[in-house]
Design an enzyme around this catalytic site. Structure first.
Site, mmCIF file in Angstrom:
data_model
loop_
_atom_site.group_PDB
_atom_site.id
_atom_site.type_symbol
_atom_site.label_atom_id
_atom_site.label_comp_id
_atom_site.label_asym_id
_atom_site.label_seq_id
_atom_site.Cartn_x
_atom_site.Cartn_y
_atom_site.Cartn_z
ATOM 1 N N ARG A 126 -10.740 -49.935 38.739
ATOM 2 C CA ARG A 126 -11.286 -49.677 37.403
ATOM 3 C C ARG A 126 -10.257 -50.013 36.334
ATOM 4 O O ARG A 126 -10.375 -50.993 35.617
ATOM 5 C CB ARG A 126 -11.724 -48.197 37.295
ATOM 6 C CG ARG A 126 -12.613 -47.892 36.085
ATOM 7 C CD ARG A 126 -11.858 -47.633 34.786
ATOM 8 N NE ARG A 126 -10.947 -46.508 34.867
ATOM 9 C CZ ARG A 126 -10.106 -46.184 33.885
ATOM 10 N NH1 ARG A 126 -10.061 -46.905 32.769
ATOM 11 N NH2 ARG A 126 -9.270 -45.169 34.022
ATOM 12 N N ASP A 127 -9.210 -49.223 36.230
ATOM 13 C CA ASP A 127 -8.216 -49.420 35.179
ATOM 14 C C ASP A 127 -7.464 -50.730 35.364
ATOM 15 O O ASP A 127 -7.080 -51.390 34.395
ATOM 16 C CB ASP A 127 -7.249 -48.236 35.190
ATOM 17 C CG ASP A 127 -6.366 -48.170 33.955
ATOM 18 O OD1 ASP A 127 -6.719 -48.790 32.942
ATOM 19 O OD2 ASP A 127 -5.329 -47.495 34.005
ATOM 20 N N CYS B 241 -4.056 -51.735 28.867
ATOM 21 C CA CYS B 241 -5.031 -51.006 28.054
ATOM 22 C C CYS B 241 -5.603 -51.964 27.036
ATOM 23 O O CYS B 241 -4.855 -52.531 26.226
ATOM 24 C CB CYS B 241 -4.382 -49.828 27.345
ATOM 25 S SG CYS B 241 -5.509 -48.964 26.228
ATOM 26 N N ASN C 128 -0.076 -50.800 35.053
ATOM 27 C CA ASN C 128 0.146 -49.479 35.622
ATOM 28 C C ASN C 128 1.274 -49.509 36.646
ATOM 29 O O ASN C 128 1.677 -50.565 37.138
ATOM 30 C CB ASN C 128 -1.130 -49.023 36.339
ATOM 31 C CG ASN C 128 -2.289 -48.799 35.426
ATOM 32 O OD1 ASN C 128 -2.342 -47.797 34.721
ATOM 33 N ND2 ASN C 128 -3.238 -49.720 35.421
ATOM 34 N N HIS D 28 2.612 -46.101 32.879
ATOM 35 C CA HIS D 28 2.692 -47.555 32.771
ATOM 36 C C HIS D 28 4.161 -47.955 32.782
ATOM 37 O O HIS D 28 5.035 -47.167 32.419
ATOM 38 C CB HIS D 28 2.007 -48.034 31.490
ATOM 39 C CG HIS D 28 0.510 -47.992 31.564
ATOM 40 N ND1 HIS D 28 -0.287 -49.068 31.234
ATOM 41 C CD2 HIS D 28 -0.347 -47.010 31.938
ATOM 42 C CE1 HIS D 28 -1.560 -48.742 31.395
ATOM 43 N NE2 HIS D 28 -1.625 -47.498 31.822
ATOM 44 N N HIS E 146 0.002 -40.422 35.019
ATOM 45 C CA HIS E 146 -0.499 -41.798 34.953
ATOM 46 C C HIS E 146 0.476 -42.601 34.088
ATOM 47 O O HIS E 146 0.405 -42.564 32.862
ATOM 48 C CB HIS E 146 -1.897 -41.784 34.333
ATOM 49 C CG HIS E 146 -2.582 -43.111 34.291
ATOM 50 N ND1 HIS E 146 -3.732 -43.385 35.002
ATOM 51 C CD2 HIS E 146 -2.297 -44.252 33.614
ATOM 52 C CE1 HIS E 146 -4.122 -44.629 34.765
ATOM 53 N NE2 HIS E 146 -3.264 -45.169 33.919
#
Length: 311
Positions: free
Chosen positions: A25-26, A251, A260, A220, A218
């Site tokens: 997803r991300d 993002c 990430n 980065h 989470h």
């Protein structure tokens, strides 16, 4: 060269860590070229084969905003969901929740902002107004028996506002948890956190009544700090870490944000610390190398690069 690190167990660290895989997803949401749904389904299957047990599959956001994930319902219909595996999805609003329920999902997530500017740019709401948008979605999901994760972005810094007060970020997270969310993921959306800052935010969450056992991190890797920040969180007792296979992602609303934390880089560190996680590193590297071939560029993960050359 050895394909495994030397293990030196630190008894002050958790014995096991859950890896919350966000690559499907991300990791893929910001890709400009549309990836075929068959490739996404195989990506999820390969990640499961590698031992990952929590796989964030997709998002039921409006296709206008994230065209890459317009095939969410089709993807879930194709997916052979396995017993013992969790396939959470992002549901930004009630319509997204409707679609997730129709698709048979039992674990969803909402995505909030720790700052005023990002809330306005990403959600078209003020910092306070965003809660009114999320509350019906969270309340209904809980009533329907679904688990709900709360993401908070820009926790450690915002490209327009600069540094973020840890208590402000914690206050946003606490309000979401009070709605009925069961887990809070603290997002370093632009990768500016450093280890002591991580500790300060975790302390602020604890002061607001959000226990460490309900928190995920989470990170980065914009400034190369993701693993250091993860280790700082583990030392505070965090046991859920978000990561993206091959270091995919960024993002779409924050241009300075790079990928990430790579799942492979995380696994290498956890192996060296003697922390169990259930992932087959070689199989995961093979999966990320396979996906890199579909994307037409090499993985940014240092471990993927090293082990691909070593094989």
């Amino acid at each position: 060269m050895s394909s495994l690190p030397t293990t030196v167990r630190d008894p002050e660290l958790p014995g096991r860590v859950e890896i919350y895989e966000v690559g499907p997803r991300d990791g893929l949401q910001n890709e400009s070229a549309v990836i075929p749904v068959e490739v996404k389904a195989e990506f999820l299957d390969r990640l499961a084969d590698a031992g990952l047990r929590t796989l964030e599959a997709t998002s039921f956001v409006h296709p206008k905003w994230v065209p890459q994930l317009a095939d969410a319902a089709d993807l879930l219909a194709r997916l052979e969901r396995r017993d013992g595996l969790d396939y959470p999805v992002l549901t930004p609003n009630e319509r997204g929740l409707d679609r997730a329920i129709e698709a048979g999902c039992d674990h969803v997530a909402v995505f909030a902002s720790a700052t005023e500017t990002f809330a306005k740019r990403n959600l078209n709401r003020t910092l306070d107004e965003q809660f009114a948008m999320f509350e019906p979605t969270v309340t209904r999901a809980v009533r329907e028996g679904l688990r709900v994760r709360a993401y908070v972005s820009m926790v450690f810094g915002d490209p327009w506002e600069g540094g973020v007060d840890p208590d402000q970020a914690a206050a946003v997270g606490a309000r979401l948890m009070e709605m009925g969310c069961d887990q809070l993921s603290l997002g370093d959306t632009i990768g500016v956190a450093t280890p002591a800052h991580v500790g300060a935010v975790l302390d602020a969450c604890d002061a607001r009544g959000v226990g460490i056992d309900r928190i995920a991190v989470h990170f980065h890797d914009t400034y190369g700090q993701a693993l250091a920040n993860t280790l700082a969180a583990l030392r505070r007792g965090v046991t859920t870490v978000d990561a993206s296979a091959g270091g995919l992602g960024g993002c779409p609303y924050a241009g300075s944000a790079t990928g990430n934390l790579a799942t492979e880089d995380l696994v290498w560190m956890l192996d060296g610390l003697g922390i169990s996680h259930g992932v087959d590193l070689r199989a995961l590297v093979g999966t990320s190398t396979w996906m890199a071939g579909h994307l037409g560029r090499p993985s940014p993960s240092r471990v993927v690069t090293a082990l691909a050359q070593d094989s």
